[in-house]
Design a protein around this motif. Structure first.
Motif, mmCIF file in Angstrom:
data_model
loop_
_atom_site.group_PDB
_atom_site.id
_atom_site.type_symbol
_atom_site.label_atom_id
_atom_site.label_comp_id
_atom_site.label_asym_id
_atom_site.label_seq_id
_atom_site.Cartn_x
_atom_site.Cartn_y
_atom_site.Cartn_z
ATOM 1 N N ASN A 207 -18.185 4.708 6.232
ATOM 2 C CA ASN A 207 -17.149 3.920 5.560
ATOM 3 C C ASN A 207 -16.693 4.649 4.298
ATOM 4 N N ALA A 208 -15.854 4.010 3.505
ATOM 5 C CA ALA A 208 -15.257 4.670 2.333
ATOM 6 C C ALA A 208 -16.272 5.013 1.258
ATOM 7 N N PHE A 209 -17.435 4.369 1.266
ATOM 8 C CA PHE A 209 -18.502 4.712 0.324
ATOM 9 C C PHE A 209 -19.399 5.827 0.848
ATOM 10 N N GLY A 210 -19.163 6.271 2.081
ATOM 11 C CA GLY A 210 -19.995 7.310 2.669
ATOM 12 C C GLY A 210 -21.247 6.777 3.339
ATOM 13 N N LEU A 211 -21.269 5.493 3.671
ATOM 14 C CA LEU A 211 -22.430 4.855 4.297
ATOM 15 C C LEU A 211 -22.240 4.808 5.808
ATOM 16 N N HIS A 212 -23.282 5.168 6.544
ATOM 17 C CA HIS A 212 -23.240 5.169 8.005
ATOM 18 C C HIS A 212 -24.013 3.978 8.573
ATOM 19 N N ASP A 213 -23.567 3.523 9.744
ATOM 20 C CA ASP A 213 -24.310 2.521 10.535
ATOM 21 C C ASP A 213 -24.475 1.189 9.817
ATOM 22 N N MET A 214 -23.591 0.866 8.886
ATOM 23 C CA MET A 214 -23.632 -0.479 8.307
ATOM 24 C C MET A 214 -23.320 -1.514 9.381
ATOM 25 N N SER A 215 -22.464 -1.148 10.320
ATOM 26 C CA SER A 215 -22.257 -1.951 11.520
ATOM 27 C C SER A 215 -23.055 -1.316 12.657
ATOM 28 N N GLY A 216 -23.832 -2.129 13.357
ATOM 29 C CA GLY A 216 -24.526 -1.669 14.549
ATOM 30 C C GLY A 216 -25.761 -0.828 14.281
ATOM 31 N N ASN A 217 -26.318 -0.292 15.340
ATOM 32 C CA ASN A 217 -27.544 0.508 15.415
ATOM 33 C C ASN A 217 -28.775 -0.368 15.217
ATOM 34 N N ALA A 218 -29.057 -0.843 14.003
ATOM 35 C CA ALA A 218 -30.173 -1.769 13.792
ATOM 36 C C ALA A 218 -29.745 -2.871 12.829
ATOM 37 N N PHE A 219 -30.166 -4.095 13.112
ATOM 38 C CA PHE A 219 -29.999 -5.173 12.140
ATOM 39 C C PHE A 219 -30.697 -4.768 10.841
ATOM 40 N N GLU A 220 -30.143 -5.185 9.706
ATOM 41 C CA GLU A 220 -30.694 -4.804 8.413
ATOM 42 C C GLU A 220 -31.079 -6.052 7.607
ATOM 43 N N TRP A 221 -32.349 -6.100 7.201
ATOM 44 C CA TRP A 221 -32.820 -7.195 6.369
ATOM 45 C C TRP A 221 -32.156 -7.155 4.992
ATOM 46 N N VAL A 222 -31.875 -8.324 4.439
ATOM 47 C CA VAL A 222 -31.464 -8.439 3.040
ATOM 48 C C VAL A 222 -32.517 -9.258 2.296
ATOM 49 N N GLN A 223 -32.436 -9.258 0.990
ATOM 50 C CA GLN A 223 -33.466 -9.907 0.187
ATOM 51 C C GLN A 223 -33.385 -11.428 0.239
ATOM 52 N N ASP A 224 -32.204 -11.975 0.396
ATOM 53 C CA ASP A 224 -31.976 -13.414 0.268
ATOM 54 C C ASP A 224 -32.695 -14.232 1.332
ATOM 55 N N CYS A 225 -33.099 -15.429 0.936
ATOM 56 C CA CYS A 225 -33.505 -16.399 1.945
ATOM 57 C C CYS A 225 -32.250 -16.983 2.590
#
Length: 288
Positions: A207-225
């Motif tokens: 994406n525009a920030f240079g981050l890969h796989d934010m969509s797809g590949n593996a679900f990503e945990w976040v800190q929030d409940c």
């Protein structure tokens, strides 16, 4: 900034991007010379600039839609009530992992801590696709243990991103359907193109920030409940840890296992903190 962080920055491979000011559809972000820092286990973190954005989806009221009356400016036909109400969030500058945590990086944690009980038959089964693939079969609790170890060995500040930080980083100053594109195949491995398993990180368009796989590949945990909606959500980008709707933690981004709709920038999922599944991984943030 501590001495170790200064040394890391000096040794880091830094890529500068052209300045870009974005102010559209409720997003206000300035991208200027975003740098990258690589830590001791080969994890690259991208500098995410401070800014504000409108989080969530515009859910069109069915009756209003039928009558041709608009209740919001950018309705999403796939939106759910958990993605509402849209609300403005201000984000402080932080760092975000350029990719999801890889199997190779997670193995270093297992070996260093002797945490070999994690390596059961399911872990071996679902992590059979190379050191450069995102580690999966990882619970929220496992991610916290990894973070504790990394903070003890690599200067501190590592954590899971808040859900607001995650969506802000995903959108990267734009308002695409997925993280960086309206074309899911350009940015995501999902059930329609993955071949039935996760793929090496960084194989899709960033994406525009240079981050890969934010969509797809593996679900990503976040800190929030987990909360059933954004009513009462903090507006400062911090993790929402009170008034939980369920004994669960948030997951974002979709995965190799599931439909493209789950890779949407606004889509939200949850699981118990101890849940380990073959599509659950994580990405780290770091306080700057």
């Amino acid at each position: 900034m501590c001495c170790l962080q200064l040394l890391q920055r000096a040794a880091a491979r830094v890529r500068l991007r052209p300045c870009l000011a974005v102010a559209a559809l409720g997003l206000a972000v300035t991208l200027a010379q975003a740098g990258e820092t690589t830590n001791s286990i080969g994890m690259t973190l991208v500098d995410i600039p401070a800014g504000s954005f409108v989080m969530g989806s515009c859910l069109q009221d069915k009756k209003s839609a039928f009558l041709g009356e608009s209740t919001c400016s950018n309705p999403d036909p796939e939106a759910s009530t958990s993605e509402t109400p849209q609300h403005r969030v201000s984000i402080r500058a932080f760092q975000m992992g350029k990719t999801e945590v890889t199997l190779g990086q997670f193995k270093r944690f297992i070996k260093a801590t002797g945490n070999t009980q994690l390596v059961d038959d399911d872990f071996i089964k679902y992590n059979a696709y190379g050191e450069g693939a995102p580690v999966v079969q990882v619970s929220w609790n496992d991610a916290q243990a990894f973070i504790t170890w990394l903070n003890q060995t690599d200067g501190g500040g590592f954590r899971l991103p808040s859900e607001a930080e995650w969506e802000y980083a995903c959108r990267a100053g734009g308002y695409h359907k997925y993280c960086g594109s309206n074309n899911v195949g350009a940015v995501a491995w999902y059930d329609g193109n993955s071949g039935g398993h996760q793929r090496p990180v960084g194989g899709k368009q960033a994406n525009a920030f240079g981050l890969h796989d934010m969509s797809g590949n593996a679900f990503e945990w976040v800190q929030d409940c987990w909360h059933d909606s954004y009513r009462g959500a903090p507006g400062d980008g911090s993790a929402w840890a009170s008034g939980c709707s369920a004994d669960g933690r948030g997951l974002r981004g979709g995965s190799w296992y599931i439909i493209a709709g789950s890779a949407r920038a606004a889509d939200r999922s949850l699981s118990s903190p101890g849940g380990r599944y073959g599509s659950f991984g994580f990405r780290l943030a770091r306080t700057r």
